[in-house]
Structures are given as structure tokens and as C-alpha cells.
Design a protein around this motif. Structure first.
Motif, PDB file in Angstrom:
ATOM      1  N   THR A   3      -8.008  -7.502  -9.252  1.00 36.23           N
ATOM      2  CA  THR A   3      -7.187  -6.515  -9.978  1.00 36.23           C
ATOM      3  C   THR A   3      -5.709  -6.723  -9.648  1.00 36.23           C
ATOM      4  N   ASP A   4      -4.860  -6.269 -10.543  1.00 31.80           N
ATOM      5  CA  ASP A   4      -3.424  -6.262 -10.250  1.00 31.80           C
ATOM      6  C   ASP A   4      -3.103  -5.101  -9.320  1.00 31.80           C
ATOM      7  N   ALA A   5      -3.829  -4.034  -9.503  1.00 27.37           N
ATOM      8  CA  ALA A   5      -3.647  -2.864  -8.648  1.00 27.37           C
ATOM      9  C   ALA A   5      -4.904  -2.005  -8.721  1.00 27.37           C
ATOM     10  N   PHE A   6      -5.128  -1.235  -7.682  1.00 26.34           N
ATOM     11  CA  PHE A   6      -6.243  -0.285  -7.707  1.00 26.34           C
ATOM     12  C   PHE A   6      -5.917   0.819  -6.721  1.00 26.34           C
ATOM     13  N   TYR A   7      -6.702   1.878  -6.751  1.00 30.70           N
ATOM     14  CA  TYR A   7      -6.526   2.822  -5.658  1.00 30.70           C
ATOM     15  C   TYR A   7      -7.840   3.227  -5.032  1.00 30.70           C
ATOM     16  N   LEU A   8      -7.710   3.597  -3.789  1.00 30.29           N
ATOM     17  CA  LEU A   8      -8.812   3.914  -2.911  1.00 30.29           C
ATOM     18  C   LEU A   8      -8.768   5.425  -2.742  1.00 30.29           C
ATOM     19  N   GLY A   9      -9.774   6.093  -3.291  1.00 27.54           N
ATOM     20  CA  GLY A   9      -9.727   7.548  -3.315  1.00 27.54           C
ATOM     21  C   GLY A   9     -10.100   8.196  -2.002  1.00 27.54           C
ATOM     22  N   GLY A  10      -9.236   9.049  -1.509  1.00 27.25           N
ATOM     23  CA  GLY A  10      -9.542   9.789  -0.299  1.00 27.25           C
ATOM     24  C   GLY A  10     -10.073  11.191  -0.585  1.00 27.25           C
ATOM     25  N   THR A  11      -9.506  11.837  -1.590  1.00 24.66           N
ATOM     26  CA  THR A  11      -9.828  13.247  -1.871  1.00 24.66           C
ATOM     27  C   THR A  11     -11.328  13.481  -2.017  1.00 24.66           C
ATOM     28  N   LYS A  12     -12.005  12.555  -2.703  1.00 21.46           N
ATOM     29  CA  LYS A  12     -13.430  12.746  -2.955  1.00 21.46           C
ATOM     30  C   LYS A  12     -14.313  12.073  -1.915  1.00 21.46           C
ATOM     31  N   ASN A  13     -13.700  11.580  -0.849  1.00 25.80           N
ATOM     32  CA  ASN A  13     -14.497  10.898   0.157  1.00 25.80           C
ATOM     33  C   ASN A  13     -14.027  11.210   1.570  1.00 25.80           C
ATOM     34  N   GLY A  14     -13.824  12.512   1.841  1.00 20.53           N
ATOM     35  CA  GLY A  14     -13.615  12.910   3.225  1.00 20.53           C
ATOM     36  C   GLY A  14     -12.213  13.337   3.610  1.00 20.53           C
ATOM     37  N   ALA A  15     -11.223  13.107   2.736  1.00 22.40           N
ATOM     38  CA  ALA A  15      -9.860  13.528   3.059  1.00 22.40           C
ATOM     39  C   ALA A  15      -9.572  14.901   2.465  1.00 22.40           C
ATOM     40  N   LEU A  16      -8.536  15.547   2.996  1.00 20.35           N
ATOM     41  CA  LEU A  16      -8.076  16.801   2.408  1.00 20.35           C
ATOM     42  C   LEU A  16      -7.429  16.537   1.064  1.00 20.35           C
ATOM     43  N   LEU A  17      -6.741  15.424   1.029  1.00 17.46           N
ATOM     44  CA  LEU A  17      -6.096  14.941  -0.197  1.00 17.46           C
ATOM     45  C   LEU A  17      -5.625  13.524   0.090  1.00 17.46           C
ATOM     46  N   GLY A  18      -5.365  12.759  -0.949  1.00 22.53           N
ATOM     47  CA  GLY A  18      -4.784  11.450  -0.742  1.00 22.53           C
ATOM     48  C   GLY A  18      -5.527  10.308  -1.393  1.00 22.53           C
ATOM     49  N   VAL A  48       0.844  -1.198   0.000  1.00 22.80           N
ATOM     50  CA  VAL A  48       0.000   0.000   0.000  1.00 22.80           C
ATOM     51  C   VAL A  48       0.884   1.254   0.000  1.00 22.80           C
ATOM     52  N   TYR A  49       0.563   2.186  -0.864  1.00 26.84           N
ATOM     53  CA  TYR A  49       1.326   3.439  -0.961  1.00 26.84           C
ATOM     54  C   TYR A  49       0.343   4.598  -1.009  1.00 26.84           C
ATOM     55  N   PHE A  50       0.707   5.701  -0.378  1.00 28.79           N
ATOM     56  CA  PHE A  50      -0.167   6.877  -0.380  1.00 28.79           C
ATOM     57  C   PHE A  50       0.408   7.979  -1.268  1.00 28.79           C
ATOM     58  N   VAL A  51      -0.438   8.523  -2.112  1.00 29.19           N
ATOM     59  CA  VAL A  51      -0.015   9.688  -2.909  1.00 29.19           C
ATOM     60  C   VAL A  51      -1.105  10.751  -2.800  1.00 29.19           C
ATOM     61  N   SER A  52      -0.808  11.941  -3.318  1.00 27.64           N
ATOM     62  CA  SER A  52      -1.715  13.041  -3.017  1.00 27.64           C
ATOM     63  C   SER A  52      -2.928  13.204  -3.930  1.00 27.64           C
ATOM     64  N   GLY A  53      -2.914  12.606  -5.133  1.00 27.38           N
ATOM     65  CA  GLY A  53      -4.071  12.790  -6.010  1.00 27.38           C
ATOM     66  C   GLY A  53      -4.230  11.689  -7.033  1.00 27.38           C
ATOM     67  N   GLY A  54      -5.359  11.721  -7.721  1.00 29.43           N
ATOM     68  CA  GLY A  54      -5.701  10.660  -8.659  1.00 29.43           C
ATOM     69  C   GLY A  54      -4.845  10.653  -9.917  1.00 29.43           C
TER      70      GLY A  54
END
Lengths: 342, 342, 342, 342
Positions: free
Chosen positions: A195-210, A56-62
Motif C-alpha cells: 500500500t502507499d499508506a494505511f492505518y492501524l486502528g487502535g480505537t477498536k482494538n484496546g486503545a481509548l482512542l487513536g 508514522v503519525y498518530f491521530v485520534s480517530g478513523g
């Protein structure tokens, strides 16, 4: 001021996050994602998807997530397959091409891809080595027009990709909304499996970014952090992302927020439907695409902000209404009241 | 737990920022940097640098700022000149080369560049078109080893670059510390005057994240926002960056924080100096590079975290001590006490 | 007109090649390297290197070969190690960086690399993921200053690279000259054994254009042709390259031409040595770097073209004399006569 | 062996070229395109297009020309507009995307672009900076399906591009055939007048290899040679390209060869037409796309090689017949005889 239903990133973040930022503010931590919060959040996500071998890795945007995943996974002669409505195709200033990779577009009505469409692309890319090699299938869930994949659809797509040595990557900028849609049977665990990979969006679901990038395919995990750094996405204070995902993952807050946004949308959907209004696509997530006439659009625009998404004819257009975890009950009520006046 | 002097991004952010995040949290705003806070912060920065024709953009980190500025400014055959200690050369996973541009390294003792060194590079790159064309001079202020440019040095460098049609770009990840160094005569206004572009680092001076890129050269301003988006750096909730820079720029908080960090460092510097300890470079910013013997290093390491930066010989190494806006008085006192015991 | 010793590509090609072009001119052939001549030439090269599992590809020039090999082999975060005199570092307009990869330079006197130097680079690139990952060692044989690797040197380098999971790639723009140097014990077969890939230069040894890339490492062979096409190097009339290498490989013509060039150089070398003139490097290939005073340089320049390669002091400079497969006996005689007059 | 009508690069080159290579073979010349032949050929081309301010560069192939021109002209956020049949879209392994630029595809029937279609793309790319900026219009003349632009069409397109600050670039891999088409009124001089840049294809019209890039727009000329070198396209023995274009441009040989190829095609076209066979597109250049039934295809395939280009239905397919400067009269006669037997 008008209340905005333009998007799901108009406000700040969930109060729990601000609280956690306050409480942890003075704690000294390692930089660059090696802080305690990030590690804890990663573990919580792995537990949630029931895949302890994931990374798991965190980045700031989609857009950043898309750039890093795709450029890290592909060799120079390999390309991406995407539905024509894919965010990477129309809304990211050719960020993928800027890393050297072509995107092949599949015309769709609903923003979703099926194996038949991919097979067509494989069939028409056999003039080797004069054509690019399709290698990664990019899907969004929910899609840009709010539709979602069922468990069966994803499983079939996953099987097809595996047989054809294609990677399957899911853009989950609105994954919470997809999983909490009332018509879906697809779980986070399924997504991690298929999936081989996916991401879980934070920016559009309650986070400031991520966004949390999750790599399930072990062959694609090694040295992924180099790519995050190289693309300028490794935050010195990675704690900011760790803390947020820790809060969102705790006690299912992430899913509650998505559910709340969906519920708001369903109420508005019902109001439109009650007035006999048709939709461009049927949706069970937080995006609605009702087809309104000009008078109706003008009437709504008096009190609310939203996008006029597509012109249908001289008298009618599709508008886009987006709700979020933060949409106020009162605003939904005002909107549905207004619709009832149609 | 040991107190950390490893870097200036170990903690969260200045309390004013958290307060502002709380207060603004529910206000609906436009996305992608078009929010009220970002606009206000941009204006405040322009006022601060006394250049109302400048363009100001916010991004989340230093590597990102370097990538975007350099790749936006250069054509494919043009390259960067940097001091050998430049962050882009050794600490960014070849992020600049990944955008297609070579960096030519200048060997330096103090991390700073002068016209003579650039002239040498120009002279040895005359075999056109078989060699890259030097086009942008990248400098850091303060540098990776804490040194700073004087007003005169910058002015001479600026004149030289202009005469030779080179862009001058300053990495200001620690610009606050540079400007507030007790030995400097260089102001923010000077920097805006003498560079084509620079950035004002937030991450290492009180923000959760964020750097403000300022483009002074009008020819380099058009369409810069496309590059921000393409490199994945345009935050949906740009407000997060706007709010922070607004707080930092208000009432000179930014400079006060940098001054505080510098003052801490100067106290520690004095403690080392009182014990007759030499430094790898003389510094007036928030980084110190004392040369210690192994016993001294071990002694400090009992209570404090820091980097052993460079081995000098079997008995001595340079360590790096960094203070920040958030460094505690008590920690500085404990450290200086420890040094006095040498 | 002055006779030119400036380089080894001043003339056209060996007459056998022109003859073969004439004879085959009207035969219809498949395009893009699938012609009979290319296939036959590939087989002849495999036989010559005694590696029937190798893959052979023809491209039109050395920079092109370097670009394609390096960008095909490396992932985005991986970089190249090269001697400071490497052609890719100083003479190819940052062509490698333009594909996204950094080159780390090793300071050398003789243009050659040894394991100790590579180990140093590995040791100083341990700050993962903040630094690029060294992955490919680029060497030239003969080097830019005419020196060559012995069998033992190459074997040791190869072992070291294998142990450290580094690819070893040899630029063979002047490989014929290296192999035919009187002081070498290294064979083409050895090179095929000890490198992951190398190329056999045609342009500087009798061809109109063309380099033969040979990939020995089976893991690096798949889909290599895609990269050739993508970089614009797949000639429609690949026959032009096939025919040339077929002629050069037949009856050892390639090696005879290189030997002839070397012999010319050795005669000139002897003439310089007889006059007590020193060399910048001792050479057994077709490049000479004598150190001459200004009067000597002026004297030679009356009748011959050559490069003044490097200034030593106010009175002396290194010049570069290059011979080729086509250098005329009479020109060598005139030059040596002139030298005897010193 | 079957006679091949598969493409126009099945044979070597025009005998004049071989003769010139023989005659010049021993003359020493400067390398890298600074030879006398290249300079003379450049002058001859400038004279031919009546634009002495143009800059002319020679490279070895069409994909290479496209890569270099497009990547040299565009900034990172700018993209290309191409007809869906454009060579850069389907036949170059995403070579353009590999330099970082997106190609927007325009659906066409005839492979040609008009202002209306470009305007639509401009209109749908107004969401700045979230979408790429269209900046260069890529057209082919003749197109991939043998159609051509009239003078009026090109002029209108040119005006539109100028008004909209778009570059107009013509891929002239088969420019000779286009100019010599019996239905065209477009001259080489017109093309030089109405495009920012174009190239004159040698490979498919009598040369062993080589395309002449001509840059008419003065703003796009500076430092173009750096890009040629960086992309691996600067031949050490540039004479090979210079000599060929010198021969082709002398006494209008280039146009005679194209005319001959067209004439062959027109004879075959007539034979098909006489049998009532329809064409996928009507052509006046050297490519024909007749729609045949399976029996007809099988019958032709007994004696001739050609591509089955596109399936129409279970009983019929489009085949592609290409003639060239070198197509034998006897082969055309045999083919037309065979067609008459239908």
C-alpha cells in the motif's frame, strides 16, 4: 442490563494502557507528538512493518485519518474509488466530500475491490476534463462486513494501482482482526509493502482512542504533518497516543487482543452454524452477520444488545454481532447457550 | 533535566481523571458521545453556567473546536474577525481558511477586541458583494498573551455584536485561568450570557485532551453534531471526554486547578517585579511575558525551559513563562530563587 | 448624462471583435475551447511571448483566473503572499479563501512587493507545522493603484522566488497598460520568462470578457484544464474567447488599445500637474489618483463620474480617474478644460 | 466538412444578439450586472414567469450556475439528490463536491426523479449524524437524455419536497426545449411556481453564453450576489449577459428558437421511425437517441458528426443526434434522406 455485542468500542482500554498512563503522568514532555513515547512507538511500528523509511503519525480517530490522508494526497480534480460499503461513503457525514473530493462507489457483495472493477471506472472516466480523475483506491481490511484481503488479492491490486498511477490506501480501523483472521495469509509487513499508506486502528482494538497512519510511499510523506494540524488533529498532548501505541505494540499485545476478539467470534459462529443458520457473509474476523428469523432475534434480544443490520424478508433479518478484545468469556458462553436453544 | 515552563500541556492529567478512567474502564457504554458520563458532564456544565437551554459538545482539541464552530455557523460568503494575536490566525495552519472562510485581522497591543475596531471593519467592508461579509467575532479569554476581558468589556462587545448581527464566539482554551484571574469580575455564567458560543478548555487545565463547546444561541444549535462528525471529531469512545469533564466539573476542580496555575504565575511575577523587571503585558493569568536582558535569559536557561517569545532589541527579549495546574511548588521556588540572583 | 471615468469596463468591445463575431457566427466549431479560433489565438500568444512551451487557457474574468490558478497550483497547507492592495485580498469576496487557501498580506505604499518583504514572511512562518507554508507570490501589474514593475524589479523577484521555491504569479488584468507605460522597460516576453504563470487581461482592454492564462512553468501545466472545468469556467462556446483574443493579438491591437488608454491618462495627468495638484502615487498607466479639495471634487462631479477613492483629511480626498481604450478624445478635452478652471 | 449534430452549441448566437451588441457597444454602463440591459432583462423574465418577487441573476454557464446555487443554498452537512444521469454527477469534474457537498445518485432509466425514490434516500439516511443530510433535489428539464417533466409530475415532486423540507432546483440548460416539447403541458410560470430555484439556459438556445438563475424561494434570495462574486462568476461587463437575455426574452424569441430545434428533431425522429428504428428513450425535445447497427452508424458518419452514446451489443449502439435553433433545414433534409436509404 443486557450485554452488548453492538460494537468493539463499548469499553475503555486495555489495563496496560491505564497503567502506563499512571506511570508516565508526571513526566514533562514536548507537546504535539514530539514526546518520547510517540517517537518510541513510531520506531516500534516501523520495526514491526519492517519499513524504516515509512513515516508514522498518530491521530485520534478513523474518520480523521481518512480525511487527512485523502485530502493530503489528492489534487482538487482527483477523486477516490471505494467499495459501496466503504466507511467513507456511508458513515462519515460526507467528510471526504467536505474536503472537496468526490468518491466513486463500486457495487460489491463482499465489500472488497478488484482490478477489473477499477478498470471499468477508469474506462468510463475518459471524457477529460469533464469528469474527475480517479486517483486513490480506498479499501478496508477487514471490511465493514468483516471480510478480508488475501496476500495475493492485495498484491494484484497493488500492481494494478501502480501500473495505473493510482494510490492504494487501506483503512485499517480493524486491521488487527484482519491480520489475525484464521483464513488469512496477509501480514502487516505485506500491507506496508503493497500500500502507499494505511492505518492501524487502535480505537477498536484496546486503545481509548487513536489510529496510527503509516505512509510507505516516500513521495507522499513530505509535509504531511501540516495536514494533521490543519484538520485539527494534532493533539497538544500527543503523548496520549504515543503511550497507547507503545503499549499495544509491545510484546504483540495488539495482535493478541485482535486474536482474542476473533476467537470469541469464531465460537459464536460455530454455535450459529451448528444450528444450521446461514450467514450473510462468511467471516473469520470479529464481526458476524447471521441471518435469523424474527423469533430468534427476539429471543437473543432478551439478553443481548446487537444491531439488526438488514431486513431480508418479512420473516428474516441479518443481525450484526461484534466481539472485541474485551468481550467476556462468560458473555460468549451465555450467548452460545442461548443460540443452542434455537 | 531542566524543568519546563514552556507550556501548560507538558504533563498528563489530574489524578482524579486517571482514577475515574480506571473505575469505569469495564463498563459498557454507548459510543459517539451518547454514554452516561458525557450526558452527566453536559448537565453539570449547563448547571454551572446556569443555562439549561445550552447545548454542550465535547471535542478533542482547540483547533478542532474552532474549525467546527466557525464552519458550522457561517455561510460561504461570511468571515471571521479576530485580533491579530488570535490562535486561529497564526497557530492553526490556516485551518479556518481551509474550511473556506477568511479571517480579518485587527491589530492590537493586548490581544483584545473592542467595538470601535469592529465598526471600522464593518465600515471598510461596504463594497457589496465584492468584499466578504463580516459575521463572527472571535475572541480569546485569556488571550494568547494572557490578558483577560472584564465583565463590562464583554457586555459591551456582546451588545455591539447583537446590534450588528454578528456572532460572538469565545475561544476558552485557557478560560479557567481567565475566570480565576485575581483582577477579573467575569464569571462563567456571564460568558454563557454574553456569547453565542464558547468553549471550556480541558487540555490546558488538567485533562488529557478535550474541550467543551457550549452553544448558547438557540439558532446555532440545530444539527451541530453533524459538523462534529464531518470534521472527524466525533470520538467512538466519547466516554473519554465525558469522564474527564465530569471529574473536572465536580467540586469545582476545574477552577481550583486554574487558580493554582495562576497563583504559581503570580509568585513568579512578584519575583520579577521585585527585581524591577518590566513585562510586555501585565498579566493575572498563568502566562508571564517578562522583558529580560541576554544575561538574565542565559542564566534562567541553565535550569529551565521556556520560549524566547520576541526580540525587543540587541540586548533584550521577551520570554514566555507558563505555569499549569501541575507546576511543582519546588520548581516555582527554584525559579524565583534564580530570579532573585539577577 | 455625465461621462464616466469610473472604470475601464464601461463600454462594449473593440469593433474588430464584433466584426469577427459576425463573420464567424455560422461556422460550426468544437465546443469547450477546442475550436479553431481558440487554438489560433493560443498560438499567437505563444508567438508573442516567444515561449512555445507555454500553455494558454482562456477564462471569462479576473477573479475566475485567480481562483483557478491559485487553487490548481497549491496543496491544502500552502498559502499566498500578496500586497495589501491586491485584488484577491479586498475585491473578490474571499474567493481564494473559499478554495481553502490563506492569503498573507504585505503592507505596501505602492502596491508592489519586494524580496525583503517576502523574506520577512518566510522568517515569521517557521513554526512548522503550526503555520501555513507560504508558496505562491501574487503580484499585479499594473497594480490596483496603477504602478508597474520594472524589468529589474521583476527579475530580482523571480530569482528570489526560484531560490525559495515559491511560485510567482502575475495578475495581468491591466497588463497591457503596464507594458505600454512610458516609464517601463518590461516586455511581455520578459514576463513570460520571469513568472511561473500570468494572465493577459482582455476585459479591461477591449474585449467583451476574457482573460488569457499563460502557464510558463512546465510542472504546473499538467491537467490544468480539469481545474478550469471544475470551477465552472470552461465555456461551451469557447470560440467567444478565442475569437476575441485572436483579434486583440492581431497586428498588436491589444497594445495599441492599452497605449491609447495610457495616453489619455497622461494628458489628464499633465492637466492636474499644471495646476500644482499632487498625486497619491505617480502613475504612467491608465489610472490616476489626484488629491483634490472638496470644491475641486464637486466641480468635476458636475460633469464626470469617478470614484472618491480615499479621504485624506476634512478638506481633501484622493479621487480615481480611469481611462480606457474607448475613452473619447472629446471627453478628455472636456475634463482637462475643467481642470484648467481650478 | 461534415455537418455536425453533436451538440447545440456549435455555432455563435442569434443575429438579433449581434445586432444589439453593435447598437449598444458605445453606451457607457455600470459594471457587474448593474447595467440598464441586465435590469430590463431581469424585469422581462419576472414578467414572463409572472413572479415579481423572484430574483434573477445572470451567469456565464451551466456548471457555474449549479455550483453557485447549490453551494449558496446548503450548509456544510447537507447534500444533493440527483438522478444518475444528472449533469452535476458525470459531466462537471466534481464541481459540486469541490464546494464540499456530496451528491447522492438515484438510478433511473429516463433521467427523472419521483418522490418514491427520494423517500428511499431519506429512509436510508436516518443514522444521524453519521450520514449526510439530504436537502436539495436537483432535476434537469429536459434531462440529459431529452426527457421532460409534466406539470403533474413537477407538482407532485414540489409538494413532496416542501413536506420534507427539501429544496427543489431545476437545471434548465435546455429548458426552452422542454417547455416547447409537443407532449408537455408545463409552462415557465409553472416552473417558477413549483421550484425553489431554476435556471433558464441561454448557451444552448441562441446566446453566446449565459444562464439566467431565478430564485423563487424568498428565504434563499438574500445575499445571493456574494456567492456569484465569490465563485468568480460576476462579469465586469454584465451587460453582455443582460443584452442577450433581453433579446431572447423579447417577442418570445427564446421559445421560438427552442421550438425550431425541437421541430428539426421531430422530423429526424420521424425518419428513423419510418425505418422501424427504435429509440433508447422516446423524446419530444431536441435530442434523439436512436439505436442503430454498425452499418447504419458508418453510413451516417460519412456525412455527419454525432456522438456514439452507448454500446448496446456487438452489432448495435445508441447514437445521439442533437438539433439546435441554428440547425439548417438543408442539413436536416440531407440527414433524413440518408436515413431513408437504410
Amino acid at each position: 442490563m443486557k450485554y452488548s455485542f453492538k460494537n468493539d468500542y463499548s469499553e475503555g482500554c486495555h489495563p496496560n494502557i491505564l497503567k502506563a498512563l499512571l506511570e508516565t503522568n508526571e513526566h514533562q514532555q514536548n507537546g504535539y507528538g514530539l514526546d518520547d513515547y510517540s517517537i518510541e512507538a513510531q520506531n516500534l511500528i516501523k520495526k514491526n512493518i519492517k519499513n524504516y523509511d515509512a513515516k508514522v503519525y498518530f491521530v485520534s480517530g478513523g474518520t480523521q485519518a481518512n480525511i487527512i490522508v485523502i485530502s493530503a494526497f489528492l489534487r482538487p480534480h482527483e477523486c477516490v474509488i471505494s467499495a459501496d460499503l466503504g466507511h467513507i461513503l456511508n458513515n462519515e457525514t460526507a467528510a471526504i466530500e467536505a474536503t472537496g473530493h468526490k468518491i466513486i462507489s463500486i457495487p460489491t457483495e463482499d465489500g472488497k475491490i478488484n482490478p477489473k472493477q477499477i478498470q471499468d471506472i477508469i474506462d468510463t472516466h475518459q471524457n477529460k476534463p469533464h469528469q474527475v480523475k480517479p486517483k486513490l483506491v480506498y479499501i478496508s481490511n477487514s471490511t465493514e462486513i468483516g471480510t478480508t484481503y488475501s496476500k495475493n488479492e492485495l498484491q494484484i491490486l497493488s500492481d494494478f494501482c501502480m501500473e495505473n498511477e493510482l494510490y492504494l490506501f487501506m483503512d485499517g480501523a480493524r486491521l488487527g482482526n484482519a491480520i489475525m483472521a484464521e483464513n488469512t495469509d496477509l501480514s502487516l509487513e505485506d500491507i506496508a509493502k503493497y500500500t502507499d499508506a494505511f492505518y492501524l486502528g487502535g480505537t477498536k482494538n484496546g486503545a481509548l482512542l487513536g489510529e496510527a497512519i503509516i505512509i510507505n510511499n516516500k513521495n507522499l510523506q513530505p509535509e504531511f504533518d501540516f495536514h494533521i494540524k490543519q484538520k485539527g488533529a494534532l493533539l497538544a498532548k500527543g503523548r496520549l497516543l504515543g503511550i497507547q501505541f507503545l503499549e499495544l505494540m509491545k510484546d504483540n499485545l495488539y495482535f493478541q487482543l485482535a486474536k482474542k476478539a476473533n476467537n470469541h467470534a469464531m465460537k459464536i459462529k460455530e454455535a450459529f452454524a451448528n444450528k444450521g443458520i446461514f450467514f450473510y457473509t462468511e467471516n473469520f474476523t470479529n464481526q458476524l452477520f447471521p441471518i435469523l428469523n424474527l423469533a430468534q432475534i427476539e429471543s437473543l434480544a432478551e439478553n443481548f444488545d446487537f444491531y439488526v443490520w438488514k431486513k431480508i424478508d418479512e420473516q428474516n433479518s441479518v443481525i450484526r454481532i461484534i466481539t472485541s478484545w474485551q468481550t467476556q468469556d462468560i458473555a460468549v458462553e451465555q450467548l452460545t447457550n442461548k443460540i443452542q436453544e434455537f
